[in-house]
Design a protein around this motif. Structure first.
Motif: not given
Length: 261
Positions: A105-110, A136-140
């Motif tokens: 999961i990608g967080l707002p702070d990178g 979700v990482d990678p983005g879909i």
């Protein structure tokens, strides 16, 4: 009297134990939650007579020493990362992991967080996100006119776009594994962070490298056993009561000593 302080460490340790158990019970219905357990260690010992010390000029030795302990402390609260049961939800974007992997999961702070919670949704742009809106990482991205979204066991996401009669591949979910899953740092929101103790994330597609496969329309439940937690709670309460009785008994002995003097 040292017994007062020794017993007080026991009460403190069991209080922490009850806190851990209560958190497990509170999260019995939390998707993907992994139960914790409290682990204890004894504290330093006062060496009054050391084992093996000589008792005579002829070389006789003490077979067992005289040691007085100073109590107990809570040393860790590791998570039990066993597989939870999977329940049918019929949610089109609900996905359960059967295996050791974590969604990324990608967080707002990178930073990248990791979770077992596969209750995904689409945001205003159609991006696949968690219940708290993290992508979700990678983005879909699922187009607005997509229908019949399917997620295969190997993480392939497909859907029929518009009037197409053949499905279009929109992306592929990936999973991360860790050498020491118990070393992950809990940050709330069903998310974990990588630490030096967990080791680096080993990223792969589902059904590869032991990461596990995916099951659409299902969610993994918490691995909390209510009967076990209640039994542990009763045992912790009894241990707390026994330590409290030791404090009461030590206090009575001190009072008796004071009266005699």
């Amino acid at each position: 009297m040292k017994a007062l302080y020794i017993a007080s460490t026991g009460m403190g340790a069991q209080e922490r134990n009850v806190e851990v158990i209560s958190n497990n019970i509170a999260n019995m219905r939390t998707t993907g939650y992994k139960r914790q357990r409290a682990e204890f260690q004894d504290l330093l010992y006062q060496q009054i007579t050391r084992a093996g010390s000589q008792t005579s000029d002829q070389g006789t030795m003490v077979p067992a020493g005289l040691e007085i302990g100073s109590g107990v402390r809570t040393v860790a609260t590791p998570r039990v990362m066993s597989q939870g049961s999977v329940n049918l939800t019929e949610g089109e974007l609900d996905v359960a992991i059967r295996g050791e992997g974590f969604f990324m999961i990608g967080l707002p702070d990178g930073r990248t967080a990791y979770t077992r919670d596969g209750s995904f949704e689409r945001d205003a742009e159609g991006t696949l996100v968690t219940s708290t809106g993290y992508p979700v990482d990678p983005g879909i991205t699922i187009p607005g006119d997509a229908r019949g979204v399917s997620i295969s066991p190997d993480g392939t996401v497909e859907a029929f776009i518009g009037t197409d009669t053949n499905p279009t591949q929109l992306g592929q979910l990936q999973l991360a594994r860790f050498v020491n899953k118990s070393g992950l740092e809990s940050m709330g929101d069903n998310l974990f962070l990588e630490t030096a103790a967990s080791g680096n994330a080993q990223v792969s597609v589902p059904n590869a490298d032991g990461a596990g496969d995916l099951l659409q329309n299902y969610l993994e439940m918490a691995n909390v056993n209510s009967v076990t937690e209640i039994a542990d709670l009763i045992a912790a309460q009894r241990a707390y009561e026994m330590n409290a009785r030791v404090i009461s008994g030590a206090d009575q002995m001190m009072q008796a000593t004071s009266q005699l003097s």
